[in-house]
Design a protein around this motif. Sequence first.
Motif, PDB file in Angstrom:
ATOM      1  N   LYS A   3       0.812  -1.213   0.000  1.00 43.40           N
ATOM      2  CA  LYS A   3       0.000   0.000   0.000  1.00 43.40           C
ATOM      3  C   LYS A   3       0.844   1.261   0.000  1.00 43.40           C
ATOM      4  N   TYR A   4       2.067   1.149   0.472  1.00 48.72           N
ATOM      5  CA  TYR A   4       2.874   2.348   0.678  1.00 48.72           C
ATOM      6  C   TYR A   4       3.250   3.041  -0.630  1.00 48.72           C
ATOM      7  N   GLU A   5       3.560   2.249  -1.664  1.00 47.85           N
ATOM      8  CA  GLU A   5       4.078   2.840  -2.901  1.00 47.85           C
ATOM      9  C   GLU A   5       3.094   3.792  -3.565  1.00 47.85           C
ATOM     10  N   PRO A   6       1.829   3.417  -3.762  1.00 46.08           N
ATOM     11  CA  PRO A   6       0.916   4.388  -4.378  1.00 46.08           C
ATOM     12  C   PRO A   6       0.682   5.617  -3.502  1.00 46.08           C
ATOM     13  N   ILE A   7       0.744   5.449  -2.179  1.00 44.86           N
ATOM     14  CA  ILE A   7       0.531   6.593  -1.290  1.00 44.86           C
ATOM     15  C   ILE A   7       1.684   7.584  -1.407  1.00 44.86           C
ATOM     16  N   ILE A   8       2.910   7.099  -1.295  1.00 46.23           N
ATOM     17  CA  ILE A   8       4.055   8.014  -1.329  1.00 46.23           C
ATOM     18  C   ILE A   8       4.204   8.623  -2.720  1.00 46.23           C
ATOM     19  N   THR A   9       3.840   7.886  -3.762  1.00 47.90           N
ATOM     20  CA  THR A   9       3.902   8.430  -5.119  1.00 47.90           C
ATOM     21  C   THR A   9       2.873   9.536  -5.302  1.00 47.90           C
ATOM     22  N   TRP A  10       1.676   9.349  -4.777  1.00 41.45           N
ATOM     23  CA  TRP A  10       0.627  10.389  -4.858  1.00 41.45           C
ATOM     24  C   TRP A  10       1.090  11.651  -4.151  1.00 41.45           C
ATOM     25  N   VAL A  11       1.668  11.495  -2.971  1.00 43.21           N
ATOM     26  CA  VAL A  11       2.168  12.656  -2.216  1.00 43.21           C
ATOM     27  C   VAL A  11       3.230  13.386  -3.036  1.00 43.21           C
ATOM     28  N   PHE A  12       4.161  12.634  -3.596  1.00 46.36           N
ATOM     29  CA  PHE A  12       5.234  13.250  -4.387  1.00 46.36           C
ATOM     30  C   PHE A  12       4.660  14.024  -5.570  1.00 46.36           C
ATOM     31  N   GLU A  13       3.762  13.416  -6.301  1.00 41.54           N
ATOM     32  CA  GLU A  13       3.221  14.070  -7.497  1.00 41.54           C
ATOM     33  C   GLU A  13       2.478  15.356  -7.151  1.00 41.54           C
ATOM     34  N   GLN A  14       1.731  15.328  -6.055  1.00 43.24           N
ATOM     35  CA  GLN A  14       1.009  16.529  -5.642  1.00 43.24           C
ATOM     36  C   GLN A  14       1.962  17.636  -5.215  1.00 43.24           C
ATOM     37  N   GLN A  15       2.969  17.275  -4.434  1.00 48.24           N
ATOM     38  CA  GLN A  15       3.910  18.278  -3.933  1.00 48.24           C
ATOM     39  C   GLN A  15       4.839  18.777  -5.036  1.00 48.24           C
ATOM     40  N   GLU A  23      14.709  20.697  -6.402  1.00 46.09           N
ATOM     41  CA  GLU A  23      15.196  20.760  -5.028  1.00 46.09           C
ATOM     42  C   GLU A  23      14.465  19.753  -4.159  1.00 46.09           C
ATOM     43  N   GLU A  24      14.794  19.758  -2.850  1.00 43.73           N
ATOM     44  CA  GLU A  24      14.078  18.910  -1.913  1.00 43.73           C
ATOM     45  C   GLU A  24      12.615  19.341  -1.820  1.00 43.73           C
ATOM     46  N   ILE A  25      11.738  18.373  -1.617  1.00 32.94           N
ATOM     47  CA  ILE A  25      10.302  18.632  -1.612  1.00 32.94           C
ATOM     48  C   ILE A  25       9.736  18.275  -0.237  1.00 32.94           C
ATOM     49  N   PRO A  26       9.138  19.233   0.472  1.00 31.22           N
ATOM     50  CA  PRO A  26       8.591  18.948   1.805  1.00 31.22           C
ATOM     51  C   PRO A  26       7.190  18.357   1.747  1.00 31.22           C
ATOM     52  N   PHE A  27       6.851  17.587   2.779  1.00 27.71           N
ATOM     53  CA  PHE A  27       5.473  17.136   2.960  1.00 27.71           C
ATOM     54  C   PHE A  27       5.263  16.806   4.430  1.00 27.71           C
ATOM     55  N   HIS A  28       3.991  16.640   4.815  1.00 28.48           N
ATOM     56  CA  HIS A  28       3.629  16.392   6.205  1.00 28.48           C
ATOM     57  C   HIS A  28       2.686  15.197   6.290  1.00 28.48           C
ATOM     58  N   ARG A  29       2.370  14.859   7.494  1.00 29.99           N
ATOM     59  CA  ARG A  29       1.455  13.734   7.722  1.00 29.99           C
ATOM     60  C   ARG A  29       0.105  13.969   7.046  1.00 29.99           C
ATOM     61  N   ASP A  30      -0.371  15.215   7.060  1.00 23.04           N
ATOM     62  CA  ASP A  30      -1.692  15.455   6.474  1.00 23.04           C
ATOM     63  C   ASP A  30      -1.696  15.195   4.967  1.00 23.04           C
ATOM     64  N   HIS A  31      -0.540  15.349   4.319  1.00 25.66           N
ATOM     65  CA  HIS A  31      -0.473  15.009   2.895  1.00 25.66           C
ATOM     66  C   HIS A  31      -0.617  13.506   2.692  1.00 25.66           C
ATOM     67  N   ILE A  32      -0.038  12.724   3.608  1.00 21.80           N
ATOM     68  CA  ILE A  32      -0.179  11.267   3.526  1.00 21.80           C
ATOM     69  C   ILE A  32      -1.639  10.869   3.738  1.00 21.80           C
ATOM     70  N   ALA A  35      -3.610  11.513   0.711  1.00 25.28           N
ATOM     71  CA  ALA A  35      -3.359  10.487  -0.298  1.00 25.28           C
ATOM     72  C   ALA A  35      -4.183   9.236  -0.015  1.00 25.28           C
ATOM     73  N   MET A  36      -4.233   8.824   1.241  1.00 28.40           N
ATOM     74  CA  MET A  36      -5.004   7.626   1.589  1.00 28.40           C
ATOM     75  C   MET A  36      -6.481   7.827   1.274  1.00 28.40           C
ATOM     76  N   GLU A  37      -6.981   9.033   1.551  1.00 25.78           N
ATOM     77  CA  GLU A  37      -8.392   9.309   1.255  1.00 25.78           C
ATOM     78  C   GLU A  37      -8.646   9.320  -0.249  1.00 25.78           C
ATOM     79  N   ALA A  38      -7.755   9.964  -1.006  1.00 29.69           N
ATOM     80  CA  ALA A  38      -7.938  10.046  -2.451  1.00 29.69           C
ATOM     81  C   ALA A  38      -7.848   8.679  -3.115  1.00 29.69           C
ATOM     82  N   VAL A  46       0.420   5.391  10.174  1.00 35.86           N
ATOM     83  CA  VAL A  46       0.782   6.366   9.137  1.00 35.86           C
ATOM     84  C   VAL A  46       2.266   6.731   9.161  1.00 35.86           C
ATOM     85  N   PRO A  47       2.891   7.000  10.338  1.00 33.29           N
ATOM     86  CA  PRO A  47       4.311   7.374  10.328  1.00 33.29           C
ATOM     87  C   PRO A  47       5.236   6.302   9.775  1.00 33.29           C
ATOM     88  N   ASP A  48       4.767   5.051   9.702  1.00 33.99           N
ATOM     89  CA  ASP A  48       5.630   3.999   9.164  1.00 33.99           C
ATOM     90  C   ASP A  48       5.851   4.161   7.668  1.00 33.99           C
TER      91      ASP A  48
END
Length: 252
Positions: A3-15, A23-32, A35-38, A46-48
């Motif tokens: 499950k992790y790969e589509p979630i982290i990829t969605w976060v990356f694409e949005q950010q 450059e480096e791209i920031p994100f937070h827990r709420d972005h994760i 992604a899970m909701e979308a 979630v932090p894992d």
Amino acid sequence: MAKYEPIITWVFEQQAEEYGTDEEIPFHRDHIEQAMEALDIHVGNVPDIPYAYRSRRPLPDQIAQYGYTAVVIDDKREGEDPTYLFTKTEQLIPVPEVVDETHRTSIDALPDPVHEYIGKDEQGVLTQVRYAGLLDDFTGLDTYHLQSHLRMRVRGREAELDDLYVGVDPDGDHVALAIEAKGDGETLNRNQLIRNTRGIEDEPRYPDSVRTLAVKLDEEGYFYLFEFEVFRDGDEDRVETDRVWKYEFESE
């Protein structure tokens, strides 16, 4: 974990739409969580998800193609919740092909019940290191276990150190031994080592002198003990490997 790969990829694409991919791209827990909701994917811990891309697995190809290597925690940014970063700086520290020294130690150093049931995760690694007295050998100090799973604050944010020892040199001086452990399938992370070191340095109740160590178990059951130098280079914290010893457990 699939499950992790589509979630982290969605976060990356949005950010990446906001920050670009130079450059480096920031994100937070709420972005994760967004992604899970979308994606209609539920993950209880979630932090894992960011932790997995700090220590256990490479980033998906859709992210790595832009030169990003890992996820780190950015302690320069204010706020209680951690700010994660997709970084292009190499973070993972593999076991070297050539080590500084190789040592053999007896499996009989472990009590029979421990030997029978010990796991291959980080806590199992630390238990074997403690029973076998490897830290005394590796550091040249008399070492004393102080605490496991030490929760601390690093620049205002919570962090956890796997193990803390106090070492005593021949003159009776004390040094804090900050230890990170990784089991089979996990990899040491520069950002984590920096946070471990700074967290102990900032605690006045511990010795002023801190040595940064790590222990890694490989798939063949060998142990690797690392010592690192953590230092400032301008505005950045850096990590360099000082030495690595390999320990092979053998039956007598």
